[in-house]
Motif scaffolding. Structure first.
Motif, PDB file in Angstrom:
ATOM      1  N   PHE A  28      -6.019   4.543  53.486  1.00  0.00           N
ATOM      2  CA  PHE A  28      -6.528   5.569  53.008  1.00  0.00           C
ATOM      3  C   PHE A  28      -8.082   5.945  53.483  1.00  0.00           C
ATOM      4  O   PHE A  28      -8.527   4.737  53.727  1.00  0.00           O
ATOM      5  CB  PHE A  28      -6.760   5.704  51.184  1.00  0.00           C
ATOM      6  CG  PHE A  28      -5.381   5.494  50.423  1.00  0.00           C
ATOM      7  CD1 PHE A  28      -4.932   6.692  50.183  1.00  0.00           C
ATOM      8  CD2 PHE A  28      -4.840   4.098  50.543  1.00  0.00           C
ATOM      9  CE1 PHE A  28      -3.648   6.714  49.320  1.00  0.00           C
ATOM     10  CE2 PHE A  28      -3.658   4.268  49.952  1.00  0.00           C
ATOM     11  CZ  PHE A  28      -2.841   5.534  49.351  1.00  0.00           C
ATOM     12  N   LEU A  29      -8.703   7.007  53.501  1.00  0.00           N
ATOM     13  CA  LEU A  29      -9.867   7.193  53.893  1.00  0.00           C
ATOM     14  C   LEU A  29     -10.826   7.001  52.690  1.00  0.00           C
ATOM     15  O   LEU A  29     -10.537   7.987  51.741  1.00  0.00           O
ATOM     16  CB  LEU A  29     -10.059   8.499  54.871  1.00  0.00           C
ATOM     17  CG  LEU A  29     -11.563   8.870  54.842  1.00  0.00           C
ATOM     18  CD1 LEU A  29     -12.075   7.878  56.371  1.00  0.00           C
ATOM     19  CD2 LEU A  29     -11.465  10.302  55.734  1.00  0.00           C
ATOM     20  N   ALA A  30     -11.504   6.183  52.672  1.00  0.00           N
ATOM     21  CA  ALA A  30     -12.710   6.222  51.735  1.00  0.00           C
ATOM     22  C   ALA A  30     -13.830   7.019  51.748  1.00  0.00           C
ATOM     23  O   ALA A  30     -14.327   7.128  52.787  1.00  0.00           O
ATOM     24  CB  ALA A  30     -13.006   4.692  51.430  1.00  0.00           C
ATOM     25  N   PHE A  31     -14.068   7.742  50.625  1.00  0.00           N
ATOM     26  CA  PHE A  31     -15.251   8.566  50.548  1.00  0.00           C
ATOM     27  C   PHE A  31     -16.157   8.560  49.235  1.00  0.00           C
ATOM     28  O   PHE A  31     -15.394   8.269  48.145  1.00  0.00           O
ATOM     29  CB  PHE A  31     -15.053   9.876  51.220  1.00  0.00           C
ATOM     30  CG  PHE A  31     -14.208  11.032  50.064  1.00  0.00           C
ATOM     31  CD1 PHE A  31     -14.770  11.599  49.101  1.00  0.00           C
ATOM     32  CD2 PHE A  31     -12.631  10.849  50.447  1.00  0.00           C
ATOM     33  CE1 PHE A  31     -13.559  12.434  48.304  1.00  0.00           C
ATOM     34  CE2 PHE A  31     -11.831  11.657  49.799  1.00  0.00           C
ATOM     35  CZ  PHE A  31     -12.312  12.334  48.418  1.00  0.00           C
ATOM     36  N   THR A  32     -17.315   8.942  49.267  1.00  0.00           N
ATOM     37  CA  THR A  32     -18.031   9.155  47.997  1.00  0.00           C
ATOM     38  C   THR A  32     -18.217  10.471  47.464  1.00  0.00           C
ATOM     39  O   THR A  32     -18.532  11.304  48.207  1.00  0.00           O
ATOM     40  CB  THR A  32     -19.315   8.258  48.022  1.00  0.00           C
ATOM     41  OG1 THR A  32     -20.185   8.831  48.859  1.00  0.00           O
ATOM     42  CG2 THR A  32     -19.012   6.771  48.243  1.00  0.00           C
ATOM     43  N   LEU A  33     -18.339  10.627  46.166  1.00  0.00           N
ATOM     44  CA  LEU A  33     -18.768  11.858  45.521  1.00  0.00           C
ATOM     45  C   LEU A  33     -19.577  11.144  44.261  1.00  0.00           C
ATOM     46  O   LEU A  33     -19.095  10.890  43.245  1.00  0.00           O
ATOM     47  CB  LEU A  33     -17.579  12.798  45.069  1.00  0.00           C
ATOM     48  CG  LEU A  33     -16.578  13.367  45.982  1.00  0.00           C
ATOM     49  CD1 LEU A  33     -15.529  14.061  45.208  1.00  0.00           C
ATOM     50  CD2 LEU A  33     -17.552  14.381  46.786  1.00  0.00           C
ATOM     51  N   GLY A  39     -10.164   8.169  47.737  1.00  0.00           N
ATOM     52  CA  GLY A  39      -9.423   7.754  48.684  1.00  0.00           C
ATOM     53  C   GLY A  39      -8.473   8.817  49.187  1.00  0.00           C
ATOM     54  O   GLY A  39      -7.749   9.434  48.022  1.00  0.00           O
ATOM     55  N   ILE A  40      -8.041   9.311  50.539  1.00  0.00           N
ATOM     56  CA  ILE A  40      -7.089  10.062  50.640  1.00  0.00           C
ATOM     57  C   ILE A  40      -6.190   9.690  51.636  1.00  0.00           C
ATOM     58  O   ILE A  40      -6.777   9.036  52.389  1.00  0.00           O
ATOM     59  CB  ILE A  40      -7.666  11.744  51.025  1.00  0.00           C
ATOM     60  CG1 ILE A  40      -8.522  11.533  52.067  1.00  0.00           C
ATOM     61  CG2 ILE A  40      -8.171  12.387  49.809  1.00  0.00           C
ATOM     62  CD1 ILE A  40      -8.934  12.752  52.595  1.00  0.00           C
ATOM     63  N   ASP A  41      -5.170   9.912  51.518  1.00  0.00           N
ATOM     64  CA  ASP A  41      -4.137   9.519  52.788  1.00  0.00           C
ATOM     65  C   ASP A  41      -4.750   9.866  54.107  1.00  0.00           C
ATOM     66  O   ASP A  41      -4.972  10.907  54.652  1.00  0.00           O
ATOM     67  CB  ASP A  41      -2.607  10.139  52.542  1.00  0.00           C
ATOM     68  CG  ASP A  41      -1.757   9.789  53.279  1.00  0.00           C
ATOM     69  OD1 ASP A  41      -2.083   9.242  54.655  1.00  0.00           O
ATOM     70  OD2 ASP A  41      -0.533  10.176  53.266  1.00  0.00           O
ATOM     71  N   ILE A  42      -4.827   8.947  55.063  1.00  0.00           N
ATOM     72  CA  ILE A  42      -5.487   8.983  56.250  1.00  0.00           C
ATOM     73  C   ILE A  42      -4.720   9.956  57.027  1.00  0.00           C
ATOM     74  O   ILE A  42      -5.186  10.518  58.076  1.00  0.00           O
ATOM     75  CB  ILE A  42      -5.682   7.721  56.964  1.00  0.00           C
ATOM     76  CG1 ILE A  42      -6.696   7.921  58.158  1.00  0.00           C
ATOM     77  CG2 ILE A  42      -4.300   6.848  57.141  1.00  0.00           C
ATOM     78  CD1 ILE A  42      -8.062   8.263  57.893  1.00  0.00           C
ATOM     79  N   LEU A  43      -3.129  10.069  57.131  1.00  0.00           N
ATOM     80  CA  LEU A  43      -2.279  10.559  57.824  1.00  0.00           C
ATOM     81  C   LEU A  43      -2.830  12.396  57.554  1.00  0.00           C
ATOM     82  O   LEU A  43      -2.353  13.010  58.337  1.00  0.00           O
ATOM     83  CB  LEU A  43      -0.876  10.446  57.537  1.00  0.00           C
ATOM     84  CG  LEU A  43      -0.744   9.398  57.931  1.00  0.00           C
ATOM     85  CD1 LEU A  43       0.894   8.849  57.426  1.00  0.00           C
ATOM     86  CD2 LEU A  43      -0.698   8.590  59.302  1.00  0.00           C
TER      87      LEU A  43
END
Length: 175
Positions: A28-33, A39-43
């Motif tokens: 998962f690509l981790a990001f902040t809000l 996290g969203i699926d890196i694919l």
């Protein structure tokens, strides 16, 4: 050459150990809000870009910041902070646009920052609790737990194919 085929047939009849198919981990690509980490699926991620000005589309909802021209493709840009009612967004040197490719549809999402790619095993993903009106659990995979860190795992496919995102397609087509 015929022998491996017959042994393959024999292997298929043997029982598969329980849990053997579920040992695969997901990235998962981790990001902040705001103060939360998602996290969203890196694919689903095509690329990550710095935030740049967008061309505003008339009559678009506030969460649709506008569109950009990405190498000849018109890409709608959705501000996730506005989409999830997380306060007034600020745009600084950490603000990024994650370009997603979902079902051959390219869309960008604006997030506060991106931190890393995290690998989670199925045991590290817990069911999502009911979160009220902030974020419908329809769009959540669950919560990823890593030591002292927790990621809210977003099912970006479901989010980006919701009726609101269909509106994005309609607006971009009319642009």
């Amino acid at each position: 050459m015929l022998e491996p085929t017959s042994s393959k047939t024999e292997n298929q009849s043997q029982p598969v150990p329980s849990g053997a198919a579920q040992v695969e981990s997901s990235e998962f690509l981790a990001f902040t809000l705001g103060s939360e980490e998602y996290g969203i699926d890196i694919l689903k991620v095509q690329e990550i870009r710095g935030y740049e000005s967008v061309t505003r589309i008339v009559n678009a909802p506030d969460f649709i910041k506008g569109v950009i021209n990405l190498r000849g493709i018109i890409v709608p840009i959705v501000d996730m902070r506005i989409r999830f009612n997380l306060g007034t967004p600020t745009y600084d040197q950490f603000t990024v646009v994650i370009i997603l490719n979902i079902n051959n549809r390219v869309t960008g999402i604006v997030v506060d920052s991106v931190s890393d790619v995290t690998t989670l095993s199925p045991q590290q993903i817990k069911p999502a609790p009911e979160m009220g009106s902030i974020l419908s659990t329809d769009y959540l995979i669950g919560l990823g737990t890593l030591d002292d860190r927790m990621l809210i795992l977003v099912d970006i496919d479901k989010l980006m194919t919701s009726s609101e995102m269909g509106l994005v397609d309609h607006i971009v087509a009319g642009a």
